[in-house]
Design a protein around this motif. Structure first.
Motif, PDB file in Angstrom:
ATOM      1  N   ARG A  75     -24.285 -13.408  -8.819  1.00 20.50           N
ATOM      2  CA  ARG A  75     -23.885 -12.544  -9.123  1.00 20.50           C
ATOM      3  C   ARG A  75     -24.157 -11.252  -9.734  1.00 20.50           C
ATOM      4  NH1 ARG A  75     -23.444 -18.393 -11.641  1.00 20.50           N
ATOM      5  NH2 ARG A  75     -24.481 -17.228 -13.233  1.00 20.50           N
ATOM      6  N   ALA A  76     -25.584 -11.456  -9.940  1.00 19.53           N
ATOM      7  CA  ALA A  76     -26.112  -9.621 -10.051  1.00 19.53           C
ATOM      8  C   ALA A  76     -26.005  -8.540  -9.179  1.00 19.53           C
ATOM      9  CB  ALA A  76     -27.475 -10.506 -10.769  1.00 19.53           C
ATOM     10  N   GLU A  78     -23.840  -8.972  -6.362  1.00 16.45           N
ATOM     11  CA  GLU A  78     -21.968  -8.787  -6.613  1.00 16.45           C
ATOM     12  C   GLU A  78     -21.719  -7.644  -7.393  1.00 16.45           C
ATOM     13  OE1 GLU A  78     -20.057 -12.700  -6.115  1.00 16.45           O
ATOM     14  OE2 GLU A  78     -21.067 -12.798  -5.357  1.00 16.45           O
ATOM     15  N   HIS A  79     -22.194  -8.521  -9.094  1.00 19.71           N
ATOM     16  CA  HIS A  79     -22.168  -7.044  -9.760  1.00 19.71           C
ATOM     17  C   HIS A  79     -22.677  -5.405  -9.684  1.00 19.71           C
ATOM     18  CE1 HIS A  79     -22.114  -5.011 -14.051  1.00 19.71           C
ATOM     19  NE2 HIS A  79     -20.878  -5.955 -14.203  1.00 19.71           N
ATOM     20  N   ASP A  81     -25.515  -5.245  -9.317  1.00 13.02           N
ATOM     21  CA  ASP A  81     -27.031  -4.809 -10.338  1.00 13.02           C
ATOM     22  C   ASP A  81     -28.767  -4.626  -9.862  1.00 13.02           C
ATOM     23  OD1 ASP A  81     -25.733  -5.374 -12.264  1.00 13.02           O
ATOM     24  OD2 ASP A  81     -26.489  -7.301 -12.429  1.00 13.02           O
TER      25      ASP A  81
END
Length: 198
Positions: A75-76, A78-79, A81
């Protein structure tokens, strides 16, 4: 083993003027020990930053990482980060995107990375210095056996991999077979751009 690197795609190449000091080398070479000592020596220097890596395994006494599950890491990533991320030894690793702010501000950022990301980082950042830390095979074997971290996998397999690859792309090589204090001072001199011999 699969090692791959991915850079944040929206970053312009040549990020600077700060320096990105990449520390690479085989497992058991003592990278974390020398980095910990170097960080302590530079603790009062606001122009030197030692970012915490993001890793999909728990932190240990030897490593001060930010632990994430595989889902959290995905998730990080894909975000957006991460400044860079890679896979190695069955785990995912990353450096936080904030290192770009430090480099843009002219600071030196010092990080332990996989040698597989050196090429991508040399393209993305204007001022990259690669420091290979290594040790003789018997010393590596002793250190890995003493560490006995299950997530490291089979020690014999890890030692069978070429340890010379890291040095091939290095600007400086430190043979960490003597005093950790001495070799950490060598590393600090590289970080401060003072050369590395005392």
């Amino acid at each position: 083993m699969s090692e791959t690197a991915t850079m944040a795609h929206d970053e312009a190449s040549g990020i600077g003027p700060g320096r990105l000091v990449l520390v690479v080398g085989p497992s058991g070479a003592g990278k974390d020990t020398l980095l910990r000592l170097a960080q302590a020596a530079c603790v009062d220097d606001r122009d030197i930053v030692f970012p915490r890596r993001v890793v999909t395994r728990e932190s240990s006494e030897a490593e001060d990482n930010i632990a994430m599950s595989q889902d959290e890491f995905r998730r990080a990533r894909e975000h957006g980060d991460f400044a860079v991320h890679w896979e190695a030894h069955g785990h995912s690793y990353a450096l936080p995107l904030e290192i770009n702010d430090d480099i843009l501000a002219g600071r030196a950022v010092v990080a332990n990375v996989s040698r597989t990301v050196i090429g991508a980082l040399r393209q993305a950042y204007a001022n990259v210095v690669v420091v290979a830390i290594t040790a003789p095979p018997d010393v590596l074997a002793q250190r890995l056996a003493a560490r006995a971290r299950h997530s490291d996998g089979n020690i014999a397999d890890r030692l069978a991999r070429s340890v010379d690859d890291a040095s091939a792309n290095a600007d400086v090589t430190i043979l960490n077979a003597g005093s950790a204090d001495y070799h950490s001072r060598q590393l600090v001199r590289v970080i401060r751009n003072e050369g590395w011999h005392e």
